[in-house]
Design a protein around this motif. Structure first.
Motif, PDB file in Angstrom:
ATOM      1  N   PHE A   1       0.847  -1.187   0.000  1.00 42.00           N
ATOM      2  CA  PHE A   1       0.000   0.000   0.000  1.00 42.00           C
ATOM      3  C   PHE A   1       0.882   1.237   0.000  1.00 42.00           C
ATOM      4  CE2 PHE A   1      -2.419   3.367   2.268  1.00 42.00           C
ATOM      5  CZ  PHE A   1      -3.438   3.519   1.329  1.00 42.00           C
TER       6      PHE A   1
ATOM      7  N   CYS B   1      -1.221   3.859   6.700  1.00 39.78           N
ATOM      8  CA  CYS B   1      -2.628   3.555   6.424  1.00 39.78           C
ATOM      9  C   CYS B   1      -3.542   4.527   7.165  1.00 39.78           C
ATOM     10  CB  CYS B   1      -2.952   2.112   6.788  1.00 39.78           C
ATOM     11  SG  CYS B   1      -1.945   0.885   5.935  1.00 39.78           S
TER      12      CYS B   1
ATOM     13  N   PRO C   1      -8.195   3.684   3.388  1.00 37.44           N
ATOM     14  CA  PRO C   1      -8.513   2.922   4.606  1.00 37.44           C
ATOM     15  C   PRO C   1      -9.874   3.345   5.152  1.00 37.44           C
ATOM     16  CG  PRO C   1      -6.229   3.647   4.642  1.00 37.44           C
ATOM     17  CD  PRO C   1      -6.879   4.337   3.471  1.00 37.44           C
TER      18      PRO C   1
ATOM     19  N   TRP D   1      -9.910  -1.489   3.363  1.00 35.95           N
ATOM     20  CA  TRP D   1      -9.836  -0.423   2.359  1.00 35.95           C
ATOM     21  C   TRP D   1     -11.136  -0.369   1.578  1.00 35.95           C
ATOM     22  CZ3 TRP D   1      -5.476  -3.548   3.054  1.00 35.95           C
ATOM     23  CH2 TRP D   1      -4.293  -2.884   3.431  1.00 35.95           C
TER      24      TRP D   1
ATOM     25  N   CYS E   1     -12.560   0.841  -1.982  1.00 29.99           N
ATOM     26  CA  CYS E   1     -12.093   1.204  -3.316  1.00 29.99           C
ATOM     27  C   CYS E   1     -13.283   1.739  -4.103  1.00 29.99           C
ATOM     28  CB  CYS E   1     -11.486  -0.008  -4.017  1.00 29.99           C
ATOM     29  SG  CYS E   1     -10.152  -0.802  -3.072  1.00 29.99           S
TER      30      CYS E   1
END
Length: 282
Positions: free
Chosen positions: A6, A84, A108, A129, A131
């Motif tokens: 990440f 994160c 996150p 996460w 998206c």
């Protein structure tokens, strides 16, 4: 092999693989919810399927910090929380799985969680996460150049003679699972350039002349953009020059016949079309 990297918006990277940040469980990389849109008429049995809309993807990872010293555990906890950090916005997730490598952008969905250790020697952690764009894509962008002029003059020949035509036609292959947006860069000098996707029956035309030191940049994804660059810097938003019948077309799955034409230009003008293949899962 299962390795997830990440990279946040600040360019900080963290790798989850084996020791010291071991991936214990990873879900959401294949499955994603879909909303089926349909239409139903009065007295109709069943309904009529209209479209399928994929929802944002959620990737859930459970892992273990495989060191036992309190100082080292604290160091890795701080690294995970720093990289994160949901306040930083979208970051890039790169997943290597069984010899395949894909990427997706996610944020996150909350601060990483670290359950109480109790008598456990290792520290577990959990990260989710979200998206917004659910599609995985190839890390490498594919780019193809089109010629602006095709010479047709040959000797010996007979009349009538076709000395040349402005424009070029080629086949671009989308090897992904779904349609994909493109970026188009046109280097001047050229007048009123037009890029046609004959496969989907749509085109983009800009009603403007470009000088030899100007580049027209078009992005058919989100956010959609039409810009003019000079010396690598944006000098003008060119949305206002867009022909009103233009469509921000995408490459269909499989072969696409793409044609470039212009009202005027010279043989040195170049058009480049670039895209990422996109996939519904890994």
């Amino acid at each position: 092999m299962r390795r997830l990297t990440f990279e946040n918006a600040r360019g900080e990277r963290i790798v989850f693989y084996l020791s010291p940040l071991l991936i214990s469980s990873l879900t959401g990389i294949g499955e994603v919810d879909a909303e089926l849109q349909s239409l139903k008429s009065p007295y109709q049995d069943g309904d009529l399927h209209i479209d399928t809309i994929l929802q944002p993807r959620h990737i859930d990872m459970e892992g273990t910090i495989t060191v036992t010293g309190l100082t080292e555990i604290k160091k890795y906890r701080e690294q995970i929380m720093r990289v994160c950090n949901p306040k930083l916005g979208l970051g890039k997730i790169t997943l290597e799985l069984d010899g395949d490598k894909k990427e997706i952008y996610g944020i996150p969905d909350g601060v990483p969680s670290f359950p109480e250790r109790g008598r456990e020697p290792f520290q577990k952690f959990m990260i989710t996460w979200k998206c917004p764009d659910p599609y995985w894509r190839d890390p490498q962008q594919i780019s193809r150049a089109l010629r602006s002029y095709q010479g047709r003059f040959r000797l010996p020949t007979t009349f009538p003679i076709e000395f040349g035509i402005e424009g070029d036609t080629t086949i671009l292959w989308n090897e992904g699972n779904v349609n994909t947006p493109v970026t188009i860069d046109i280097q001047g000098p050229v007048t009123n350039p037009q890029i046609i996707n004959k496969t989907v029956g749509q085109y983009i035309r800009i009603n403007r002349s470009l000088s030899e030191n100007e580049v027209l940049h078009i992005n058919t994804g989100n956010p959609k953009r039409v810009e003019i660059y000079r010396d690598g810097k944006t000098i003008e938003n060119a949305m206002g020059y867009l022909d009103h019948h233009s469509d921000f077309w995408e490459l269909a799955v499989g072969p696409n016949e793409i044609q470039y034409i212009a009202d005027a230009g010279n043989a040195d003008a170049i058009v480049a079309v670039a895209w990422h293949n996109r996939y519904v899962g890994m």
